[in-house]
Design a protein around this motif. Structure first.
Motif, PDB file in Angstrom:
ATOM      1  N   TYR A  98      83.443 -49.244 -35.157  1.00 57.65           N
ATOM      2  CA  TYR A  98      83.321 -50.620 -34.658  1.00 57.65           C
ATOM      3  C   TYR A  98      84.315 -51.537 -35.359  1.00 57.65           C
ATOM      4  CZ  TYR A  98      81.418 -55.299 -33.980  1.00 57.65           C
ATOM      5  OH  TYR A  98      81.276 -56.643 -33.702  1.00 57.65           O
ATOM      6  N   ASN A  99      84.455 -51.370 -36.655  1.00 62.15           N
ATOM      7  CA  ASN A  99      85.371 -52.206 -37.434  1.00 62.15           C
ATOM      8  C   ASN A  99      86.813 -52.021 -36.973  1.00 62.15           C
ATOM      9  OD1 ASN A  99      86.626 -53.767 -39.374  1.00 62.15           O
ATOM     10  ND2 ASN A  99      85.830 -52.645 -41.116  1.00 62.15           N
ATOM     11  N   VAL A 100      87.198 -50.776 -36.748  1.00 59.88           N
ATOM     12  CA  VAL A 100      88.593 -50.477 -36.404  1.00 59.88           C
ATOM     13  C   VAL A 100      88.894 -50.748 -34.924  1.00 59.88           C
ATOM     14  CG1 VAL A 100      90.335 -48.652 -36.274  1.00 59.88           C
ATOM     15  CG2 VAL A 100      88.801 -48.776 -38.244  1.00 59.88           C
ATOM     16  N   ASP A 101      88.016 -50.260 -34.042  1.00 59.50           N
ATOM     17  CA  ASP A 101      88.299 -50.302 -32.605  1.00 59.50           C
ATOM     18  C   ASP A 101      87.539 -51.381 -31.841  1.00 59.50           C
ATOM     19  OD1 ASP A 101      89.952 -48.108 -33.008  1.00 59.50           O
ATOM     20  OD2 ASP A 101      88.350 -46.668 -32.607  1.00 59.50           O
ATOM     21  N   GLY A 102      86.533 -51.967 -32.480  1.00 59.51           N
ATOM     22  CA  GLY A 102      85.731 -52.964 -31.777  1.00 59.51           C
ATOM     23  C   GLY A 102      84.794 -52.362 -30.755  1.00 59.51           C
ATOM     24  N   GLU A 103      84.536 -51.055 -30.860  1.00 56.95           N
ATOM     25  CA  GLU A 103      83.672 -50.358 -29.903  1.00 56.95           C
ATOM     26  C   GLU A 103      82.341 -49.993 -30.555  1.00 56.95           C
ATOM     27  OE1 GLU A 103      85.581 -46.961 -28.315  1.00 56.95           O
ATOM     28  OE2 GLU A 103      87.344 -48.052 -27.576  1.00 56.95           O
ATOM     29  N   ILE A 104      81.258 -50.241 -29.822  1.00 55.21           N
ATOM     30  CA  ILE A 104      79.939 -49.811 -30.273  1.00 55.21           C
ATOM     31  C   ILE A 104      79.703 -48.412 -29.718  1.00 55.21           C
ATOM     32  CG2 ILE A 104      77.456 -50.271 -30.174  1.00 55.21           C
ATOM     33  CD1 ILE A 104      78.126 -53.232 -29.886  1.00 55.21           C
ATOM     34  N   VAL A 105      79.609 -47.434 -30.597  1.00 63.58           N
ATOM     35  CA  VAL A 105      79.504 -46.036 -30.178  1.00 63.58           C
ATOM     36  C   VAL A 105      78.223 -45.420 -30.722  1.00 63.58           C
ATOM     37  CG1 VAL A 105      81.987 -45.701 -29.969  1.00 63.58           C
ATOM     38  CG2 VAL A 105      80.877 -45.302 -32.174  1.00 63.58           C
ATOM     39  N   GLU A 106      77.775 -44.368 -30.083  1.00 68.64           N
ATOM     40  CA  GLU A 106      76.626 -43.585 -30.540  1.00 68.64           C
ATOM     41  C   GLU A 106      77.157 -42.221 -30.965  1.00 68.64           C
ATOM     42  OE1 GLU A 106      73.813 -42.388 -32.030  1.00 68.64           O
ATOM     43  OE2 GLU A 106      72.863 -43.958 -30.815  1.00 68.64           O
ATOM     44  N   LEU A 107      77.149 -41.965 -32.270  1.00 61.22           N
ATOM     45  CA  LEU A 107      77.712 -40.725 -32.805  1.00 61.22           C
ATOM     46  C   LEU A 107      76.653 -39.729 -33.246  1.00 61.22           C
ATOM     47  CD1 LEU A 107      80.632 -42.206 -34.980  1.00 61.22           C
ATOM     48  CD2 LEU A 107      80.770 -41.238 -32.680  1.00 61.22           C
ATOM     49  N   ASN A 108      75.376 -40.054 -33.041  1.00 61.55           N
ATOM     50  CA  ASN A 108      74.296 -39.169 -33.478  1.00 61.55           C
ATOM     51  C   ASN A 108      74.042 -38.112 -32.406  1.00 61.55           C
ATOM     52  OD1 ASN A 108      71.852 -37.989 -34.335  1.00 61.55           O
ATOM     53  ND2 ASN A 108      71.307 -39.853 -35.436  1.00 61.55           N
ATOM     54  N   LEU A 109      74.678 -36.953 -32.558  1.00 63.49           N
ATOM     55  CA  LEU A 109      74.563 -35.895 -31.551  1.00 63.49           C
ATOM     56  C   LEU A 109      73.143 -35.361 -31.445  1.00 63.49           C
ATOM     57  CD1 LEU A 109      77.845 -33.856 -32.213  1.00 63.49           C
ATOM     58  CD2 LEU A 109      77.426 -35.608 -30.474  1.00 63.49           C
ATOM     59  N   GLY A 110      72.427 -35.352 -32.560  1.00 63.39           N
ATOM     60  CA  GLY A 110      71.042 -34.880 -32.531  1.00 63.39           C
ATOM     61  C   GLY A 110      70.156 -35.763 -31.684  1.00 63.39           C
ATOM     62  N   LYS A 111      70.556 -37.019 -31.530  1.00 57.21           N
ATOM     63  CA  LYS A 111      69.797 -37.964 -30.723  1.00 57.21           C
ATOM     64  C   LYS A 111      70.236 -37.932 -29.257  1.00 57.21           C
ATOM     65  CE  LYS A 111      69.231 -42.028 -32.504  1.00 57.21           C
ATOM     66  NZ  LYS A 111      69.526 -43.409 -32.976  1.00 57.21           N
ATOM     67  N   THR A 112      71.551 -37.902 -29.039  1.00 54.03           N
ATOM     68  CA  THR A 112      72.065 -37.952 -27.667  1.00 54.03           C
ATOM     69  C   THR A 112      72.043 -36.590 -26.983  1.00 54.03           C
ATOM     70  OG1 THR A 112      74.346 -37.633 -28.440  1.00 54.03           O
ATOM     71  CG2 THR A 112      73.543 -39.911 -28.222  1.00 54.03           C
ATOM     72  N   GLN A 113      72.177 -35.526 -27.780  1.00 56.89           N
ATOM     73  CA  GLN A 113      72.177 -34.172 -27.214  1.00 56.89           C
ATOM     74  C   GLN A 113      71.293 -33.257 -28.068  1.00 56.89           C
ATOM     75  OE1 GLN A 113      76.235 -32.807 -25.897  1.00 56.89           O
ATOM     76  NE2 GLN A 113      76.912 -34.653 -26.967  1.00 56.89           N
ATOM     77  N   PRO A 114      69.978 -33.476 -28.033  1.00 59.78           N
ATOM     78  CA  PRO A 114      69.070 -32.694 -28.887  1.00 59.78           C
ATOM     79  C   PRO A 114      69.131 -31.193 -28.621  1.00 59.78           C
ATOM     80  CG  PRO A 114      67.861 -33.939 -27.212  1.00 59.78           C
ATOM     81  CD  PRO A 114      69.260 -34.445 -27.195  1.00 59.78           C
ATOM     82  N   GLU A 115      69.610 -30.823 -27.445  1.00 57.58           N
ATOM     83  CA  GLU A 115      69.702 -29.392 -27.135  1.00 57.58           C
ATOM     84  C   GLU A 115      70.715 -28.690 -28.038  1.00 57.58           C
ATOM     85  OE1 GLU A 115      72.713 -31.494 -24.542  1.00 57.58           O
ATOM     86  OE2 GLU A 115      70.630 -31.820 -25.155  1.00 57.58           O
ATOM     87  N   LEU A 116      71.664 -29.449 -28.612  1.00 59.29           N
ATOM     88  CA  LEU A 116      72.648 -28.839 -29.492  1.00 59.29           C
ATOM     89  C   LEU A 116      72.015 -28.298 -30.763  1.00 59.29           C
ATOM     90  CD1 LEU A 116      75.629 -31.385 -29.225  1.00 59.29           C
ATOM     91  CD2 LEU A 116      75.375 -29.176 -28.091  1.00 59.29           C
ATOM     92  N   VAL A 117      70.959 -28.958 -31.231  1.00 59.99           N
ATOM     93  CA  VAL A 117      70.260 -28.476 -32.419  1.00 59.99           C
ATOM     94  C   VAL A 117      69.633 -27.114 -32.133  1.00 59.99           C
ATOM     95  CG1 VAL A 117      68.407 -28.922 -34.062  1.00 59.99           C
ATOM     96  CG2 VAL A 117      69.800 -30.819 -33.196  1.00 59.99           C
ATOM     97  N   GLN A 118      68.980 -27.002 -30.987  1.00 58.52           N
ATOM     98  CA  GLN A 118      68.358 -25.722 -30.628  1.00 58.52           C
ATOM     99  C   GLN A 118      69.399 -24.634 -30.421  1.00 58.52           C
ATOM    100  OE1 GLN A 118      64.982 -25.082 -30.626  1.00 58.52           O
ATOM    101  NE2 GLN A 118      65.780 -22.993 -30.506  1.00 58.52           N
ATOM    102  N   GLN A 119      70.537 -25.014 -29.834  1.00 59.64           N
ATOM    103  CA  GLN A 119      71.603 -24.030 -29.639  1.00 59.64           C
ATOM    104  C   GLN A 119      72.101 -23.502 -30.983  1.00 59.64           C
ATOM    105  OE1 GLN A 119      74.669 -25.798 -27.198  1.00 59.64           O
ATOM    106  NE2 GLN A 119      73.263 -26.213 -25.512  1.00 59.64           N
ATOM    107  N   ALA A 120      72.253 -24.412 -31.946  1.00 55.75           N
ATOM    108  CA  ALA A 120      72.697 -24.001 -33.277  1.00 55.75           C
ATOM    109  C   ALA A 120      71.681 -23.075 -33.931  1.00 55.75           C
ATOM    110  CB  ALA A 120      72.930 -25.233 -34.150  1.00 55.75           C
ATOM    111  N   LEU A 121      70.402 -23.375 -33.745  1.00 57.18           N
ATOM    112  CA  LEU A 121      69.341 -22.538 -34.301  1.00 57.18           C
ATOM    113  C   LEU A 121      69.346 -21.156 -33.669  1.00 57.18           C
ATOM    114  CD1 LEU A 121      66.468 -25.176 -34.365  1.00 57.18           C
ATOM    115  CD2 LEU A 121      67.512 -24.131 -36.372  1.00 57.18           C
ATOM    116  N   ASP A 122      69.592 -21.097 -32.361  1.00 56.86           N
ATOM    117  CA  ASP A 122      69.571 -19.822 -31.626  1.00 56.86           C
ATOM    118  C   ASP A 122      70.747 -18.930 -31.996  1.00 56.86           C
ATOM    119  OD1 ASP A 122      67.281 -20.639 -30.354  1.00 56.86           O
ATOM    120  OD2 ASP A 122      68.312 -21.315 -28.530  1.00 56.86           O
ATOM    121  N   GLN A 123      71.830 -19.551 -32.454  1.00 56.15           N
ATOM    122  CA  GLN A 123      73.032 -18.768 -32.769  1.00 56.15           C
ATOM    123  C   GLN A 123      72.927 -18.070 -34.114  1.00 56.15           C
ATOM    124  OE1 GLN A 123      76.255 -21.553 -32.424  1.00 56.15           O
ATOM    125  NE2 GLN A 123      76.101 -21.704 -30.195  1.00 56.15           N
ATOM    126  N   LYS A 124      71.932 -18.413 -34.931  1.00 52.96           N
ATOM    127  CA  LYS A 124      71.820 -17.821 -36.280  1.00 52.96           C
ATOM    128  C   LYS A 124      70.563 -16.978 -36.400  1.00 52.96           C
ATOM    129  CE  LYS A 124      74.395 -21.513 -38.557  1.00 52.96           C
ATOM    130  NZ  LYS A 124      74.388 -22.529 -39.614  1.00 52.96           N
TER     131      LYS A 124
END
Length: 233
Positions: free
Chosen positions: A207-233
């Motif tokens: 936000y400071n550099v680009d003036g953009e409000i972004v959502e970078l929390n992948l666990g929140k926006t794409q919770p399926e990625l957590v399960q995918q990571a768990l399944d791969q191990k």
């Protein structure tokens, strides 16, 4: 006016950096104290927490003073607001460090589980590395590093789920681990929350550099990625 603004802003930024270093020091004390059962280090974290609280209040005062007296526009205003919001996240991380320290004291006489504590130590090391990197990204206004750190929070979420499952399984097999199990669950939840605050700090860099409000929390926006990571191990 621009020169005066820059002088005041540099002071504000220096104070933010000092606060970040202090919070980082608190985490570097609190998480090893828990794993190593170090009561002295835990007590030190608790007794020095007020310094962080005072630093956050001072930063807020300085930021609001800067806005009121200098009335900055556009990029300058955004830079001040970013520090103001980021300082609140740093203060919460400091509070979480104190929470870990208090749990260290509460469990001083409990039976421990070495495997779970190794997993907690690994998670805490990841958190400490992320915090150091995001402070560097903030100081350098490095959005690439900030985004990279934010994406590491997915590993935090994955490890958190794994530890929680291990604790639950262990408790079923060893009911006498009830007290320490509750402590493990609390501490890993605190570490997971610290990860979320670090993501917030990364978003403030963007936000400071680009003036953009972004959502970078992948666990929140794409919770399926957590399960995918768990399944791969």
């Amino acid at each position: 006016m621009q020169t005066h603004f820059l002088e005041m802003f540099h002071t504000l930024n220096d104070h933010f950096t000092e606060m970040g270093q202090h919070v980082n020091q608190q985490i570097n004390r609190a998480t090893p104290a828990f794993v190593d059962h170090d009561q002295g280090k835990a007590n030190l974290v608790i007794t020095t927490d007020q310094q962080i609280n005072k630093a956050e209040v001072q930063l807020e005062k300085e930021a609001l003073e800067l806005i009121a007296l200098q009335q900055p526009f556009a990029d300058n205003f955004r830079a001040v607001i970013s520090i103001l919001k980021a300082s609140a996240d740093l203060e919460r991380i400091g509070d979480h460090a104190t929470g870990i320290a208090r749990e260290t004291l509460r469990l001083k006489s409990s039976v421990r589980n070495a495997d779970i504590e190794k997993a907690v130590a690994d998670l805490s090391e990841l958190i400490r590395s992320m915090l150091a990197d995001i402070l560097e990204a903030t100081a350098e206004l490095n959005t690439e590093l900030a985004i990279s750190v934010a994406h590491q929070d997915l590993q935090v979420d994955e490890q958190y789920v794994r530890i929680r499952h291990t604790v639950s399984t262990t408790l079923q097999q060893e009911p006498d681990m009830a007290q320490v199990s509750s402590g493990y669950l609390l501490v890993v939840k605190i570490l997971e929350r610290i990860g979320d605050h670090i993501v917030n700090l990364a978003e403030e860099v963007v936000y400071n550099v680009d003036g953009e409000i972004v959502e970078l929390n992948l666990g929140k926006t794409q919770p399926e990625l957590v399960q995918q990571a768990l399944d791969q191990k």
